[in-house]
Each structure stands twice: as C-alpha cells, then as structure tokens.
Design a protein around this motif. Sequence first.
Motif, PDB file in Angstrom:
ATOM      1  N   GLY A 142       9.124   5.012 -18.570  1.00 39.02           N
ATOM      2  CA  GLY A 142       9.230   5.550 -17.223  1.00 39.02           C
ATOM      3  C   GLY A 142      10.621   5.980 -16.813  1.00 39.02           C
ATOM      4  O   GLY A 142      10.865   6.226 -15.626  1.00 39.02           O
ATOM      5  N   ILE A 143      11.542   6.084 -17.753  1.00 33.49           N
ATOM      6  CA  ILE A 143      12.911   6.506 -17.446  1.00 33.49           C
ATOM      7  C   ILE A 143      13.024   8.005 -17.696  1.00 33.49           C
ATOM      8  O   ILE A 143      12.585   8.513 -18.729  1.00 33.49           O
ATOM      9  CB  ILE A 143      13.929   5.743 -18.307  1.00 33.49           C
ATOM     10  CG1 ILE A 143      13.809   4.235 -18.050  1.00 33.49           C
ATOM     11  CG2 ILE A 143      15.351   6.214 -18.015  1.00 33.49           C
ATOM     12  CD1 ILE A 143      14.694   3.387 -18.929  1.00 33.49           C
ATOM     13  N   GLY A 144      13.593   8.724 -16.726  1.00 30.53           N
ATOM     14  CA  GLY A 144      13.680  10.172 -16.824  1.00 30.53           C
ATOM     15  C   GLY A 144      14.651  10.649 -17.887  1.00 30.53           C
ATOM     16  O   GLY A 144      15.347   9.862 -18.538  1.00 30.53           O
ATOM     17  N   GLN A 145      14.695  11.955 -18.044  1.00 33.13           N
ATOM     18  CA  GLN A 145      15.537  12.571 -19.064  1.00 33.13           C
ATOM     19  C   GLN A 145      17.018  12.333 -18.767  1.00 33.13           C
ATOM     20  O   GLN A 145      17.465  12.457 -17.635  1.00 33.13           O
ATOM     21  CB  GLN A 145      15.252  14.075 -19.119  1.00 33.13           C
ATOM     22  CG  GLN A 145      16.133  14.827 -20.093  1.00 33.13           C
ATOM     23  CD  GLN A 145      15.784  16.295 -20.150  1.00 33.13           C
ATOM     24  OE1 GLN A 145      14.651  16.666 -20.439  1.00 33.13           O
ATOM     25  NE2 GLN A 145      16.759  17.148 -19.853  1.00 33.13           N
ATOM     26  N   ILE A 146      17.765  11.981 -19.811  1.00 34.01           N
ATOM     27  CA  ILE A 146      19.209  11.776 -19.709  1.00 34.01           C
ATOM     28  C   ILE A 146      19.894  12.783 -20.626  1.00 34.01           C
ATOM     29  O   ILE A 146      19.559  12.884 -21.810  1.00 34.01           O
ATOM     30  CB  ILE A 146      19.608  10.340 -20.111  1.00 34.01           C
ATOM     31  CG1 ILE A 146      18.939   9.326 -19.176  1.00 34.01           C
ATOM     32  CG2 ILE A 146      21.128  10.175 -20.068  1.00 34.01           C
ATOM     33  CD1 ILE A 146      19.214   7.884 -19.558  1.00 34.01           C
ATOM     34  N   ASN A 147      20.825  13.519 -20.080  1.00 32.57           N
ATOM     35  CA  ASN A 147      21.570  14.509 -20.872  1.00 32.57           C
ATOM     36  C   ASN A 147      22.759  13.818 -21.549  1.00 32.57           C
ATOM     37  O   ASN A 147      23.897  13.895 -21.087  1.00 32.57           O
ATOM     38  CB  ASN A 147      22.043  15.648 -19.972  1.00 32.57           C
ATOM     39  CG  ASN A 147      20.902  16.383 -19.327  1.00 32.57           C
ATOM     40  OD1 ASN A 147      19.869  16.631 -19.953  1.00 32.57           O
ATOM     41  ND2 ASN A 147      21.045  16.723 -18.056  1.00 32.57           N
ATOM     42  N   TRP A 148      22.468  13.156 -22.653  1.00 27.38           N
ATOM     43  CA  TRP A 148      23.463  12.318 -23.306  1.00 27.38           C
ATOM     44  C   TRP A 148      24.702  13.103 -23.730  1.00 27.38           C
ATOM     45  O   TRP A 148      25.831  12.635 -23.540  1.00 27.38           O
ATOM     46  CB  TRP A 148      22.847  11.647 -24.534  1.00 27.38           C
ATOM     47  CG  TRP A 148      21.752  10.688 -24.218  1.00 27.38           C
ATOM     48  CD1 TRP A 148      20.414  10.885 -24.362  1.00 27.38           C
ATOM     49  CD2 TRP A 148      21.911   9.365 -23.690  1.00 27.38           C
ATOM     50  NE1 TRP A 148      19.717   9.789 -23.957  1.00 27.38           N
ATOM     51  CE2 TRP A 148      20.610   8.823 -23.552  1.00 27.38           C
ATOM     52  CE3 TRP A 148      23.005   8.584 -23.333  1.00 27.38           C
ATOM     53  CZ2 TRP A 148      20.382   7.541 -23.070  1.00 27.38           C
ATOM     54  CZ3 TRP A 148      22.789   7.303 -22.855  1.00 27.38           C
ATOM     55  CH2 TRP A 148      21.498   6.796 -22.724  1.00 27.38           C
ATOM     56  N   LEU A 149      24.520  14.267 -24.320  1.00 35.48           N
ATOM     57  CA  LEU A 149      25.632  15.008 -24.916  1.00 35.48           C
ATOM     58  C   LEU A 149      26.163  16.124 -24.032  1.00 35.48           C
ATOM     59  O   LEU A 149      27.238  16.659 -24.311  1.00 35.48           O
ATOM     60  CB  LEU A 149      25.204  15.593 -26.264  1.00 35.48           C
ATOM     61  CG  LEU A 149      24.699  14.588 -27.302  1.00 35.48           C
ATOM     62  CD1 LEU A 149      24.250  15.305 -28.571  1.00 35.48           C
ATOM     63  CD2 LEU A 149      25.760  13.542 -27.621  1.00 35.48           C
ATOM     64  N   THR A 150      25.440  16.467 -22.998  1.00 37.14           N
ATOM     65  CA  THR A 150      25.847  17.603 -22.165  1.00 37.14           C
ATOM     66  C   THR A 150      26.246  17.195 -20.753  1.00 37.14           C
ATOM     67  O   THR A 150      26.564  18.067 -19.937  1.00 37.14           O
ATOM     68  CB  THR A 150      24.697  18.632 -22.079  1.00 37.14           C
ATOM     69  OG1 THR A 150      23.508  17.990 -21.574  1.00 37.14           O
ATOM     70  CG2 THR A 150      24.411  19.222 -23.454  1.00 37.14           C
ATOM     71  N   SER A 151      26.258  15.924 -20.473  1.00 36.06           N
ATOM     72  CA  SER A 151      26.683  15.458 -19.154  1.00 36.06           C
ATOM     73  C   SER A 151      28.063  14.819 -19.253  1.00 36.06           C
ATOM     74  O   SER A 151      28.315  14.012 -20.167  1.00 36.06           O
ATOM     75  CB  SER A 151      25.686  14.433 -18.603  1.00 36.06           C
ATOM     76  OG  SER A 151      26.199  13.819 -17.435  1.00 36.06           O
ATOM     77  N   PRO A 152      28.977  15.128 -18.333  1.00 33.69           N
ATOM     78  CA  PRO A 152      30.308  14.499 -18.361  1.00 33.69           C
ATOM     79  C   PRO A 152      30.255  12.987 -18.199  1.00 33.69           C
ATOM     80  O   PRO A 152      31.198  12.284 -18.579  1.00 33.69           O
ATOM     81  CB  PRO A 152      31.032  15.154 -17.175  1.00 33.69           C
ATOM     82  CG  PRO A 152      30.298  16.421 -16.918  1.00 33.69           C
ATOM     83  CD  PRO A 152      28.874  16.150 -17.275  1.00 33.69           C
TER      84      PRO A 152
END
Length: 320
Positions: A169-179
Amino acid sequence: MLTRTRTEAAAASGDGAARAAAGATARRRSGQWTAFAYLAPLVVYLIVFYAYPLYRNIELSVHDYTPRAFVQGNPEFTGLDNYLNIVSDDTFLTALRNTALFTLVSIAAQYALGLALAVFFHRNFRLSVMLRAMFLVPWLLPLIVSASTWSWMLNSENGIVNSVLQAFGIGQINWLTSPDTSLLSVTVANIWLGIPFNLVILYAGLQNIPADLYEAAGLDGANAWQRFWRITFPLLRSVSAITLLLGLIYTLKVVDIIWIMTKGGPADASTTLAIWSYREAFGTGQPDFSPAAAVGNLLILIAFAAGLAHVHLQRKEERS
C-alpha cells in the motif's frame, strides 16, 4: 730467531684479520646490493604508478589545461586559482556535504553489518561455508553489473522495490530521480557492495582470537553480549581500524556506482567530490582537466589526513 718467528706470526695473524675484515665488508656490500635488487621493483612500481601520477595531477591543477594545451604543450600557469575557483563554486559545499554523508554512512553501515555477519559465521554451523561464499557474490561482480542491477531494482516505473512497496500500500517513490532520495539510493547500493569486504577482514580477525578466552568468560558467567563487548570488540580494535581506514579511502573515490545510477543528479543531489572531479574531466563533453585535478587533490589530502590520524592513533595505542 724466536723474536723473528713471533713477528712473522703476528704479521700473519694481522694479515688474516685484515682478510677476514675485507671478506666481511665484501659480504656486507653483497648483502646490500641484494637488498637493493629486491627493493628495486617496488621502488620502480611506486614511482611509476604513484609518485609520477601524483606529480602530474599537481601539475594539472596549477595550470590551465585544455584539450588544445594538451596537444600544443603550452598550458598557462595559474597557481592556486583552480583551487580558489572550486572552493568558491556553488557546487563545492553541496559536493562536500554529500561526500561526508555518503562516506560516513557507508563505512559505518558496512562495518556494523560486516561485523555482525562475521560474528554470526564465526560459530561454524552447518552451511556456514556456503553462506559465506554467497555473501561474497556482490564483491565479485563487476561494478557496472551491480550498479545496473540496482538501477533496475530502484526504477520508479517497473523496479522491484517499488512493486514490493505497492503490494503493502505504499505509493511510488522516485528513488533515483528525486533530490530527496537519490543520495540515499546510491548509499544503500554502496553499502551492499562493501559488506563482503568487511565480512572477510573481520572474520579473519576473529580467527586470531583464542577460544580459551571465550571458554574462561563462559565459566565466569558472561553472556553473549558481555563476551562480545569485553573480548571480541577490544581484540578486534587494530583490525577494525585498518578496515575502517581502507573503507574510508575506497568510499571517498567511488565514481562508478553513483555515475551509473544517477550521474550525480538530480540537481547535484548525489554529487560527491569524486563525481564532481570526473564530471569536470570527462562528463560534460567539454573537458576541463585542471579543476578536475584540483578536486582530486582535495580528495587525496582528505585520505592522507585519515592515514596520518590512523598512524597517530596506532602509535598512541602501542605506547599506552
């Protein structure tokens, strides 16, 4: 007649002593030349692969080397201008902060996890050898393979990590593209790569601790934590020190993992000093070698200071 015989005997004895001294001198010189012969390959290796590259790096940093200057051989001497420029650059503080976080978190986690695994495998249970060999796999893989694998796992759209999180139930996380998460992502990947090295070195250190100490502590009623804290950890101090030092030196110069996964982005969020140096020299399509060399020399100074601190602490411990 008797006096002349004694004189001749004394002369012969003196000649024998002189010959013996001459022979000893010749043997000593021969031994010195033998020692020089054994040292010569090491000295040549240090000069060719350490002293000369360091000299060239310093020369690069105090001149204005451009591709044209490399071809024509007439770079302009700039003194310390390159160092002043990188220190005053907006990227410097960001890269320095990222380097500190990336390095300290990496070596602390690698050491803690490596030590825990070394203590775990020290019990020599069934399948211990096979599991130890499996933990060495990250160390044996080419770095480009490891970095590419982590890039795929942390992909925002179809990475396995986000797929598992979405199942809970955890939403998408932009691991490599988020500061906010890019530095964390490359740090986790680097920790995974460094655990086997710490495991091997610390496990070897545990092998040198006499089992009698643990048996005596057990007879005195010491529990597992007390045995670890009073016996294992203190006796691993010298091994731990060199492990942390080598981990620090290696982590300071990490480029491949970060470059493949994030290229130091987004917006310098995962740019370290090593990445900054590489990007200035090779990553922009317009090489600027002199600032890159200056940044590299700063990393060398940091590693050199860490080495001096290690030697100082080691001598202090030997004197105490």
